[in-house]
Design a protein around this motif. Structure first.
Motif, PDB file in Angstrom:
ATOM      1  N   ASP A 104       0.855  -1.190   0.000  1.00 49.89           N
ATOM      2  CA  ASP A 104       0.000   0.000   0.000  1.00 49.89           C
ATOM      3  C   ASP A 104       0.888   1.235   0.000  1.00 49.89           C
ATOM      4  O   ASP A 104       1.985   1.212   0.556  1.00 49.89           O
ATOM      5  CB  ASP A 104      -0.931   0.002   1.226  1.00 49.89           C
ATOM      6  CG  ASP A 104      -2.165   0.866   1.008  1.00 49.89           C
ATOM      7  OD1 ASP A 104      -3.263   0.317   0.828  1.00 49.89           O
ATOM      8  OD2 ASP A 104      -2.028   2.115   1.015  1.00 49.89           O
ATOM      9  N   TYR A 141       6.774  -1.868  -4.041  1.00 51.14           N
ATOM     10  CA  TYR A 141       6.237  -2.794  -5.047  1.00 51.14           C
ATOM     11  C   TYR A 141       7.193  -3.933  -5.400  1.00 51.14           C
ATOM     12  O   TYR A 141       6.768  -4.959  -5.925  1.00 51.14           O
ATOM     13  CB  TYR A 141       5.878  -2.030  -6.330  1.00 51.14           C
ATOM     14  CG  TYR A 141       4.454  -1.510  -6.391  1.00 51.14           C
ATOM     15  CD1 TYR A 141       4.046  -0.468  -5.573  1.00 51.14           C
ATOM     16  CD2 TYR A 141       3.525  -2.051  -7.274  1.00 51.14           C
ATOM     17  CE1 TYR A 141       2.760   0.027  -5.624  1.00 51.14           C
ATOM     18  CE2 TYR A 141       2.219  -1.575  -7.339  1.00 51.14           C
ATOM     19  CZ  TYR A 141       1.849  -0.535  -6.517  1.00 51.14           C
ATOM     20  OH  TYR A 141       0.562  -0.060  -6.570  1.00 51.14           O
ATOM     21  N   THR A 188     -11.705   1.870  -7.293  1.00 50.22           N
ATOM     22  CA  THR A 188     -12.197   2.212  -8.638  1.00 50.22           C
ATOM     23  C   THR A 188     -13.346   3.207  -8.467  1.00 50.22           C
ATOM     24  O   THR A 188     -14.518   2.849  -8.593  1.00 50.22           O
ATOM     25  CB  THR A 188     -12.677   0.953  -9.388  1.00 50.22           C
ATOM     26  OG1 THR A 188     -13.545   0.195  -8.546  1.00 50.22           O
ATOM     27  CG2 THR A 188     -11.514   0.086  -9.841  1.00 50.22           C
ATOM     28  N   LYS A 208     -21.633   3.743  -6.512  1.00 48.23           N
ATOM     29  CA  LYS A 208     -20.667   3.950  -7.600  1.00 48.23           C
ATOM     30  C   LYS A 208     -20.778   2.849  -8.654  1.00 48.23           C
ATOM     31  O   LYS A 208     -20.616   3.113  -9.841  1.00 48.23           O
ATOM     32  CB  LYS A 208     -19.244   4.063  -7.060  1.00 48.23           C
ATOM     33  CG  LYS A 208     -18.516   2.765  -6.898  1.00 48.23           C
ATOM     34  CD  LYS A 208     -17.026   2.948  -6.681  1.00 48.23           C
ATOM     35  CE  LYS A 208     -16.394   1.677  -6.144  1.00 48.23           C
ATOM     36  NZ  LYS A 208     -16.410   0.530  -7.040  1.00 48.23           N
TER      37      LYS A 208
HETATM   38  N1  NAI Z   1     -15.386  -2.207   0.158  1.00 46.24           N
HETATM   39  C1  NAI Z   1     -16.029  -3.304  -0.186  1.00 46.24           C
HETATM   40  O1  NAI Z   1     -16.821  -3.831   0.579  1.00 46.24           O
HETATM   41  C2  NAI Z   1     -15.819  -3.928  -1.517  1.00 46.24           C
HETATM   42  C3  NAI Z   1     -15.067  -3.300  -2.492  1.00 46.24           C
HETATM   43  N2  NAI Z   1     -14.920  -3.897  -3.727  1.00 46.24           N
HETATM   44  C4  NAI Z   1     -14.084  -3.258  -4.739  1.00 46.24           C
HETATM   45  O2  NAI Z   1     -12.715  -3.456  -4.371  1.00 46.24           O
HETATM   46  C5  NAI Z   1     -11.920  -2.344  -4.767  1.00 46.24           C
HETATM   47  C6  NAI Z   1     -11.174  -1.785  -3.561  1.00 46.24           C
HETATM   48  O3  NAI Z   1     -12.131  -1.272  -2.665  1.00 46.24           O
HETATM   49  P1  NAI Z   1     -11.795  -0.967  -1.127  1.00 46.24           P
HETATM   50  O4  NAI Z   1     -10.967  -2.047  -0.545  1.00 46.24           O
HETATM   51  O5  NAI Z   1     -13.090  -0.634  -0.496  1.00 46.24           O
HETATM   52  O6  NAI Z   1     -10.897   0.342  -1.285  1.00 46.24           O
HETATM   53  P2  NAI Z   1     -10.223   1.201  -0.117  1.00 46.24           P
HETATM   54  O7  NAI Z   1     -10.326   2.610  -0.528  1.00 46.24           O
HETATM   55  O8  NAI Z   1     -10.741   0.760   1.212  1.00 46.24           O
HETATM   56  O9  NAI Z   1      -8.694   0.749  -0.167  1.00 46.24           O
HETATM   57  C7  NAI Z   1      -7.836   0.968  -1.231  1.00 46.24           C
HETATM   58  C8  NAI Z   1      -6.373   1.017  -0.726  1.00 46.24           C
HETATM   59  O10 NAI Z   1      -5.536   1.203  -1.864  1.00 46.24           O
HETATM   60  C9  NAI Z   1      -4.459   2.044  -1.473  1.00 46.24           C
HETATM   61  N3  NAI Z   1      -3.862   2.613  -2.671  1.00 46.24           N
HETATM   62  C10 NAI Z   1      -4.306   3.647  -3.436  1.00 46.24           C
HETATM   63  N4  NAI Z   1      -3.491   3.821  -4.502  1.00 46.24           N
HETATM   64  C11 NAI Z   1      -2.520   2.868  -4.404  1.00 46.24           C
HETATM   65  C12 NAI Z   1      -1.423   2.510  -5.216  1.00 46.24           C
HETATM   66  N5  NAI Z   1      -1.122   3.137  -6.366  1.00 46.24           N
HETATM   67  N6  NAI Z   1      -0.656   1.465  -4.815  1.00 46.24           N
HETATM   68  C13 NAI Z   1      -0.920   0.791  -3.672  1.00 46.24           C
HETATM   69  N7  NAI Z   1      -1.954   1.093  -2.885  1.00 46.24           N
HETATM   70  C14 NAI Z   1      -2.739   2.114  -3.234  1.00 46.24           C
HETATM   71  C15 NAI Z   1      -5.094   3.046  -0.530  1.00 46.24           C
HETATM   72  O11 NAI Z   1      -4.119   3.640   0.303  1.00 46.24           O
HETATM   73  C16 NAI Z   1      -6.091   2.168   0.239  1.00 46.24           C
HETATM   74  O12 NAI Z   1      -5.514   1.644   1.414  1.00 46.24           O
HETATM   75  C17 NAI Z   1     -12.896  -1.364  -5.450  1.00 46.24           C
HETATM   76  O13 NAI Z   1     -12.901  -1.624  -6.820  1.00 46.24           O
HETATM   77  C18 NAI Z   1     -14.243  -1.757  -4.858  1.00 46.24           C
HETATM   78  O14 NAI Z   1     -15.308  -1.439  -5.721  1.00 46.24           O
HETATM   79  C19 NAI Z   1     -15.462  -5.110  -4.013  1.00 46.24           C
HETATM   80  C20 NAI Z   1     -16.203  -5.782  -3.078  1.00 46.24           C
HETATM   81  C21 NAI Z   1     -16.440  -5.248  -1.754  1.00 46.24           C
END
Ligand code: NAI
Ligand code: UGA
Length: 434
Positions: free
Chosen positions: A30, A73, A88, A275
């Motif tokens: 992350d 990475y 996303t 979204k």
């Molecule tokens: N939240 C949920 O319950 C669910 C989410 N999803 C999908 O999963 C995906 C992720 O969602 P969430 O986990 O909720 O997102 P989130 O916003 O909770 O977490 C994303 C993480 O990615 C990190 N990040 C951002 N840019 C980065 C980069 N370039 N390199 C490494 N890390 C980076 C951020 O610091 C953050 O910790 C989305 O597409 C969402 O639609 C799918 C099913 C359930």
């Protein structure tokens, strides 16, 4: 297997901790140093039942060592399979914003340039049909200088976990969807999921990446539309003085309808339904198709917060009143405020001249980023004390146990958007759809 999970948010951290628990060796990557430090200290960076224990078991000082986190990475090089769990979000027009995925894919591709052996990249984020093939894979190829299908494989594995029950949903899936256009990528995905599938006895759906992407949107769109339909029917019930929950209980007995997701009220929020429905609508429109039912589902959802405030205004003169808002998170069991129905409810109350005292068991800190001019109380009873009216926005169990607290309201009017408070003597009670 050795796994790298890029993105340590709700999905990434849950998936990483669960895969470590299932026996894989996992590194979470992350860009947020605070998140990385938290995980490496053995703590979960988000509030999810059971996650603290799993992170402590595998990343903590006394843990198995099967989970660690980093901002680097290059950690990908010591792994066999990478899952992209990056956000996303949506653009202003509702369409999907793939820029974070593209940035992640770009960093990953650069690292893969130095990987001597085969690697599988799995898109776990929710992306519109064609994104993996047309956007992510070309970036991986360009940055690594390698060809997909030859030096590395790409797959798509949508995630269906819910916030609040993320760990148990992930470990007990209704289905595991493995989308791949490449046999070796598919084989790797099977190997990663084998311990989960055999433990949970979950059906595995094998398909291509585009279909896997669409399955995720269809799943979320269907559920969101189901709630909007019961809200539409609930609004009709309210007009007739009928209890929509009695109606829902009855129709839910029809197997073709099913009893889940029939709780009518103030509508669906969260980081995904709003979204994802917007993104698939935008993607459909880009193809020249008008998704009439999904547009209607959004319209019904957008109306529910206003209906809740209107109902309160039937009993309380809002201008100058102090209103208690019970619940801020978009649903119970989480501190997530993204697209919470509390936001339009509170903004509407404020626009009508009311001041707001709000209470949520866990979401208060996050709420500060989304709302202005709100006073936060330490308990539901403190929020209700002296209030001229109350609305319930989140169905936290503790609200069901409230009793004497209503006696201390200046005017005991309660409008319930989630059917969590019981009608009782001494209060004026209105249910949004009952
Ligand atoms: N939240 C949920 O319950 C669910 C989410 N999803 C999908 O999963 C995906 C992720 O969602 P969430 O986990 O909720 O997102 P989130 O916003 O909770 O977490 C994303 C993480 O990615 C990190 N990040 C951002 N840019 C980065 C980069 N370039 N390199 C490494 N890390 C980076 C951020 O610091 C953050 O910790 C989305 O597409 C969402 O639609 C799918 C099913 C359930
Ligand atoms: O793609 C995602 O991120 C996830 O979106 C939802 O999960 P989540 O948003 O965590 O929460 P839900 O339990 O589905 O609730 C969503 C919203 O619908 C509302 N809801 C839910 C059920 C119901 O009967 N009525 C109702 O109004 C909730 O209060 C909440 O605001 C899906 O349920 C998950 O399968 C999916 O993986």
């Amino acid at each position: 297997m050795r796994l790298s999970i890029i993105g340590s948010g709700y999905v990434g951290t849950t998936v990483a901790a669960c895969f470590a628990d299932l026996g894989h060796e996992v590194v979470n990557i992350d860009i947020d140093e605070g998140i990385v430090e938290t995980i490496n200290a053995g703590d979960a960076p988000i509030h999810e039942e059971g996650l603290d224990e799993l992170v402590a078991d595998h990343a903590g000082p006394e843990g198995t060592g099967r989970l660690r986190a980093t901002t680097d990475y290059a950690a990908v090089l010591d792994t066999d399979v990478t899952f992209l769990c990056l956000p996303t979000p949506q653009n202003d027009d509702g369409s999907i914003d793939l820029s974070i995925m593209e940035a992640g894919a770009s960093h990953l591709g650069e690292v893969l340039a130095d990987k001597p052996d085969w690697h599988t990249v799995v898109v776990k984020s929710t992306v519109v049909p064609g994104s993996t093939e047309d956007a992510i894979t070309p970036i991986l190829e360009a940055e690594s200088g390698k060809t997909a299908g030859e030096a590395f494989g790409v797959g798509m594995n949508p995630e269906f976990l819910r916030e609040g029950t993320a760990v148990s949903d992930f470990l007990n899936p209704d289905k595991v969807v493995l989308g791949a256009d490449d046999e070796r990528a598919l084989a790797d995905m099977h190997e990663v999921f084998e311990p989960l599938v055999s433990r949970a006895d979950a059906p595995v759906v094998e398909t291509d990446t585009r279909t896997a992407e669409m399955i995720k949107y269809a799943n979320n769109a269907f559920l969101a539309a189901k709630i909007s339909l019961i809200n539409d029917l609930g609004n009709i019930c309210k007009e007739f003085g009928i209890d929509s929950y009695e109606v829902a209980d009855a129709i839910g007995l029809d197997d073709r309808i099913g009893e889940q997701f029939l709780r009518s009220g103030v509508g669906w929020g969260g980081s995904c339904f709003p979204k994802d429905v917007a993104a698939i609508i935008a993607a459909a429109e880009e193809q020249g198709y008008d998704p009439a039912v999904l547009n209607a589902a959004v319209a019904v959802n957008d109306r529910q917060p206003g209906r809740l405030v209107d109902l309160l205004a039937d009993h309380v003169a809002l201008d100058g009143a102090r209103i208690a808002v019970l619940g801020l998170a978009f649903k119970p069991g989480t501190d997530d405020m993204r697209n919470s129905r509390a936001i339009p409810v509170i903004e509407s109350l404020q626009a009508r001249g009311a001041t707001v005292t709000a209470y949520d068991p866990v979401a208060t800190e996050n709420a500060r980023d989304y709302l202005d001019d709100v006073t936060y109380a330490d308990s539901a009873a403190a929020a209700l004390d002296g209030a001229d009216g109350a609305v319930v926005v989140t169905d936290w169990d503790e609200f069901a146990a409230l009793d004497d607290a209503f006696d201390n309201m200046a005017d005991p009017v309660v409008v319930d958007g989630r059917r969590i408070i019981e009608r009782r003597d001494g209060i004026t009670y209105e249910g949004l759809t009952w």
